[in-house]
Enzyme design. Structure first.
Site, short mmCIF file in Angstrom:
data_model
loop_
_atom_site.label_atom_id
_atom_site.label_comp_id
_atom_site.label_asym_id
_atom_site.label_seq_id
_atom_site.Cartn_x
_atom_site.Cartn_y
_atom_site.Cartn_z
N ASP A 47 0.87 -1.17 -0.09
CA ASP A 47 0.06 0.10 0.26
C ASP A 47 0.82 1.20 0.04
O ASP A 47 2.00 1.12 -0.17
CB ASP A 47 -0.81 0.03 1.20
CG ASP A 47 -0.58 0.16 2.53
OD1 ASP A 47 0.81 0.08 2.79
OD2 ASP A 47 -1.05 0.11 3.61
N HIS A 48 0.06 2.49 0.05
CA HIS A 48 1.04 3.74 0.04
C HIS A 48 2.11 3.55 1.07
O HIS A 48 3.29 4.18 1.00
CB HIS A 48 0.38 4.95 0.25
CG HIS A 48 -1.00 4.85 1.43
ND1 HIS A 48 -1.75 4.18 1.40
CD2 HIS A 48 -0.80 5.43 2.46
CE1 HIS A 48 -2.59 4.04 2.74
NE2 HIS A 48 -1.92 5.24 3.22
N GLY B 90 2.21 -4.51 8.35
CA GLY B 90 2.34 -5.95 7.92
C GLY B 90 0.89 -6.78 8.20
O GLY B 90 0.94 -7.72 7.70
N HIS C 28 9.20 -24.34 9.56
CA HIS C 28 8.19 -25.23 10.01
C HIS C 28 6.90 -24.82 9.53
O HIS C 28 5.92 -25.75 9.84
CB HIS C 28 8.14 -24.83 11.74
CG HIS C 28 9.24 -25.10 12.13
ND1 HIS C 28 9.45 -25.03 13.61
CD2 HIS C 28 10.49 -25.52 11.96
CE1 HIS C 28 10.67 -25.37 14.00
NE2 HIS C 28 11.39 -25.90 12.91
N ARG D 299 0.99 -30.66 10.11
CA ARG D 299 0.47 -29.44 10.61
C ARG D 299 0.22 -28.63 9.64
O ARG D 299 -0.76 -27.79 9.81
CB ARG D 299 1.51 -28.82 11.62
CG ARG D 299 1.87 -29.65 12.86
CD ARG D 299 3.07 -29.52 13.76
NE ARG D 299 3.49 -30.43 14.50
CZ ARG D 299 4.56 -30.75 15.14
NH1 ARG D 299 5.63 -29.94 14.79
NH2 ARG D 299 4.79 -31.53 15.77
N CYS E 27 2.91 -3.51 4.06
CA CYS E 27 1.95 -2.32 4.45
C CYS E 27 2.44 -1.59 5.57
O CYS E 27 3.69 -1.96 6.33
CB CYS E 27 0.72 -2.74 4.70
SG CYS E 27 0.25 -3.73 5.96
#
Length: 158
Positions: free
Chosen positions: A8-9, A80, A110, A148, A77
């Protein structure tokens, strides 16, 4: 390897610095391209739609580790977090919000993450570059982690 990248900006400057640090990578810049205010989910969508196509092809080809496949992703961003939240709504995306090299490495080893999310406001460019390098170069360990990761893709029925 192709790396789809979007921001984004608030993430524009960091995105450009990360891209410049890795001229050998084939970057597919999904925007934004200016400092004008934009909505981060729109750019997470652009990256994730492209990566979803790649992940579906990887599955058909028996590729379980995206570092052996043709593409991965980077989202940037302000925090984040917004990018990571949006990206993780896609069934084939495993986005990791990373704040140091160890977390970036572990997200690959992982969790088999295929997208790294970065905070432009709280991450120095040198650290972001180190995290991206660790992320893109670390292989998934598989083994006990595979079951997992498989659970991450199951429907929660919520």
């Amino acid at each position: 390897m192709i790396v789809y990248i979007g921001c984004d900006h608030a993430g524009l400057d960091l995105k450009l610095k990360v891209m410049a640090a890795f001229p050998e990578i084939e970057w597919k810049d999904q925007g934004t391209l200016t400092g004008d205010s934009v909505d981060y989910p729109d750019y997470a969508d652009k990256v994730c739609k492209e990566l979803t196509k790649v992940e579906i092809l990887n599955q058909k080809s028996g590729i379980t580790d995206p570092t052996f496949g043709p593409a991965m992703g980077v989202l940037v961003c302000g925090s984040g977090q917004g990018m990571a939240i949006r990206a993780n709504r896609y069934p084939h995306i495993r986005a990791a919000l990373c704040w140091n090299e160890d977390i970036a490495r572990l997200s690959r080893e992982h969790n088999n993450a295929n997208v790294i999310a970065l905070s432009a406001r709280f991450t120095a460019p040198d650290l972001a570059i180190k995290m991206v390098k660790a992320f893109l170069s670390t292989k998934f360990e598989g083994g006990r982690h595979q079951k997992r990761v498989d659970k991450l893709a199951t429907d929660t029925s919520c």
